[in-house]
Write a protein that holds these residues in place. Sequence first.
Motif, short mmCIF file in Angstrom:
data_model
loop_
_atom_site.label_atom_id
_atom_site.label_comp_id
_atom_site.label_asym_id
_atom_site.label_seq_id
_atom_site.Cartn_x
_atom_site.Cartn_y
_atom_site.Cartn_z
N ARG A 241 0.80 -1.23 0.00
CA ARG A 241 0.00 0.00 0.00
C ARG A 241 0.84 1.28 0.00
NH1 ARG A 241 -5.52 -0.54 1.71
NH2 ARG A 241 -6.11 -2.69 2.23
N TYR A 242 2.04 1.23 0.62
CA TYR A 242 2.79 2.48 0.85
C TYR A 242 4.25 2.40 0.42
CZ TYR A 242 -1.21 3.03 3.98
OH TYR A 242 -2.49 3.10 4.50
N GLY A 243 4.69 1.28 -0.12
CA GLY A 243 6.10 1.09 -0.44
C GLY A 243 6.66 2.04 -1.46
N ASP A 244 5.80 2.61 -2.33
CA ASP A 244 6.29 3.54 -3.35
C ASP A 244 6.01 5.00 -3.00
OD1 ASP A 244 3.55 3.43 -3.61
OD2 ASP A 244 3.55 3.24 -5.81
N TRP A 245 5.65 5.26 -1.74
CA TRP A 245 5.43 6.65 -1.31
C TRP A 245 6.78 7.30 -0.99
CZ3 TRP A 245 0.37 7.75 1.87
CH2 TRP A 245 -0.73 7.30 1.13
N HIS A 246 6.74 8.60 -0.77
CA HIS A 246 7.95 9.40 -0.64
C HIS A 246 8.82 8.99 0.55
CE1 HIS A 246 6.54 11.65 2.90
NE2 HIS A 246 5.34 11.67 2.34
N ASP A 247 10.09 9.41 0.51
CA ASP A 247 10.99 9.22 1.64
C ASP A 247 10.46 10.02 2.84
OD1 ASP A 247 12.74 7.64 0.19
OD2 ASP A 247 13.94 9.37 -0.48
N PRO A 248 10.61 9.52 4.06
CA PRO A 248 11.38 8.35 4.51
C PRO A 248 10.55 7.09 4.65
CG PRO A 248 10.71 9.59 6.42
CD PRO A 248 10.13 10.31 5.23
N ILE A 249 9.37 7.03 4.02
CA ILE A 249 8.48 5.89 4.23
C ILE A 249 9.14 4.57 3.84
CG2 ILE A 249 6.24 4.89 3.59
CD1 ILE A 249 5.20 7.80 3.37
N PRO A 250 9.81 4.47 2.65
CA PRO A 250 10.48 3.19 2.34
C PRO A 250 11.53 2.79 3.37
CG PRO A 250 10.24 4.53 0.36
CD PRO A 250 9.88 5.41 1.52
N ALA A 251 12.28 3.78 3.90
CA ALA A 251 13.30 3.47 4.89
C ALA A 251 12.67 2.97 6.20
CB ALA A 251 14.17 4.70 5.16
N VAL A 252 11.55 3.56 6.57
CA VAL A 252 10.86 3.09 7.78
C VAL A 252 10.38 1.67 7.58
CG1 VAL A 252 8.86 3.45 9.26
CG2 VAL A 252 10.20 5.42 8.49
N LEU A 253 9.77 1.40 6.43
CA LEU A 253 9.28 0.05 6.17
C LEU A 253 10.41 -0.96 6.12
CD1 LEU A 253 6.50 0.83 3.53
CD2 LEU A 253 6.17 -0.06 5.84
N ALA A 254 11.57 -0.55 5.63
CA ALA A 254 12.71 -1.47 5.58
C ALA A 254 13.17 -1.86 6.99
CB ALA A 254 13.85 -0.83 4.80
N ALA A 255 12.95 -0.96 7.95
CA ALA A 255 13.38 -1.23 9.32
C ALA A 255 12.36 -2.04 10.11
CB ALA A 255 13.64 0.10 10.04
N VAL A 256 11.18 -2.24 9.55
CA VAL A 256 10.09 -2.91 10.26
C VAL A 256 10.16 -4.42 10.06
CG1 VAL A 256 7.57 -3.20 10.31
CG2 VAL A 256 8.56 -0.91 10.16
N ARG A 257 9.93 -5.16 11.13
CA ARG A 257 9.74 -6.61 11.05
C ARG A 257 8.25 -6.90 11.09
NH1 ARG A 257 12.66 -8.24 16.42
NH2 ARG A 257 11.19 -6.60 17.02
N PRO A 258 7.80 -8.00 10.52
CA PRO A 258 6.36 -8.30 10.55
C PRO A 258 5.78 -8.27 11.96
CG PRO A 258 7.46 -9.77 9.02
CD PRO A 258 8.55 -8.99 9.71
N GLU A 259 6.54 -8.73 12.95
CA GLU A 259 6.01 -8.76 14.32
C GLU A 259 5.95 -7.38 14.96
OE1 GLU A 259 10.38 -10.25 14.61
OE2 GLU A 259 8.70 -10.34 13.18
N ASP A 260 6.53 -6.36 14.32
CA ASP A 260 6.48 -4.99 14.86
C ASP A 260 5.16 -4.30 14.57
OD1 ASP A 260 9.13 -5.12 15.76
OD2 ASP A 260 9.92 -4.44 13.82
N VAL A 261 4.38 -4.84 13.65
CA VAL A 261 3.20 -4.14 13.13
C VAL A 261 1.97 -4.51 13.95
CG1 VAL A 261 1.79 -3.66 11.11
CG2 VAL A 261 4.23 -4.18 10.83
#
Length: 403
Positions: A241-261
């Motif tokens: 849903r949000y992987g192609d949105w502006h920075d820093p959203i991709p960097a935040v998602l890269a730092a997230v583990r599935p269990e963090d959500v």
Amino acid sequence: MTQQARAVVIGGGIGGLAAAAALHRTGWTVTVLERAPSLDPVGAAISLAPNGLRALDVLGIGDEIRDLAAWQGDGGLRTPGGRWLSRSSATAAADRFGGPLVLLPRATLVDRLAALLPPGAVRTASPAALADAGDRTRPARVRAGADELEAELVVGADGVNSRVRGALFPVHPGPAYAGFTTWRVLVPVPGAEFASHETWGPGRLWGTHPLKDGRVYAYAAATAPAGEHAPDDEKAELLRRYGDWHDPIPAVLAAVRPEDVLRRDVHHLAQPLPAYHSGRTVLLGDAAHAMPPTLGQGGNQALEDAVVLAFPHARLRTGGGTAGGADLAAYTAARLPRTTAIARRAVRAGRLGMTGNRAVAAVRNTVITALSTAGPALFLRGFDGIADWRPPYASGREHAGQR
């Protein structure tokens, strides 16, 4: 010797702990019953506006929490491509409302509130039910396992699906699905430097905010059927849903583990209650006025509830107070109109931010940009009449020093 008045608080979240602390501060003997095995809060972070911080002043911890403010520079609303629709700053917010906006982990606030209570006041792993709301002639009664507690006051702070509310107002329809679901994460993002922002797309939004402890709090919301879950995991759903949105959203998602959500559907009380009290029992926070999170006011309104309930009733600060219908009617009169109005504004804000119609979203963005160019940022205007609330005393800080 006069026996101290007794209060039982059902629910050990932020509102319940704040109410317990406020009542304890004014001379009540307080017991908090929390059904979970610990006070570890559900949810990642909480936004405290100046109104909520002024309520914390009454409890003596407002300045301590203000010191955790991390938002120092610009912020505002953006499009998924990164264009700023509306900009504001921490200084502008403080100037407009007389104080900062503070974002902090929920666990931090829960710990600070719990520390205001005497040892043994909080009982975890203690599911409770209201057995009798009480009246002027008899105390209220609460069942907690094999125990039954009597009290001059019972506070139902047991959340959006409140059993206390159901007992007091059995014909009320209860919470309704708001039409969208939310995701929350609280993670370290190495090297992240960015302006605090919320981003609005058609039928979706995302917010990214740095915290004082170096972590990043991010949340997302999207229209979805009630009860829906990702076919794989919720991190994967966020990437779709949000992987192609502006920075820093991709960097935040890269730092997230599935269990963090943490994913949760949003429910609110679409139909206001007729009152926030019955007999010797009151409702507080989401139990009384659950609202969509679009204004970030759920926790702030619970804090307001807590101090308005406890402090204006000076005649109840020591034993002998009745906590009867006339006294608690004043609480309803003070809180029901305000919280109902704010809940309705939160619903309208949700409709504005979550519209899935691209043409309507484009018009919305144009209007937001024009309005923000002409005056204070729309982000700040949305808090007028909300964040400027003050406790019903000369000064919250002055009152914090009184016992």
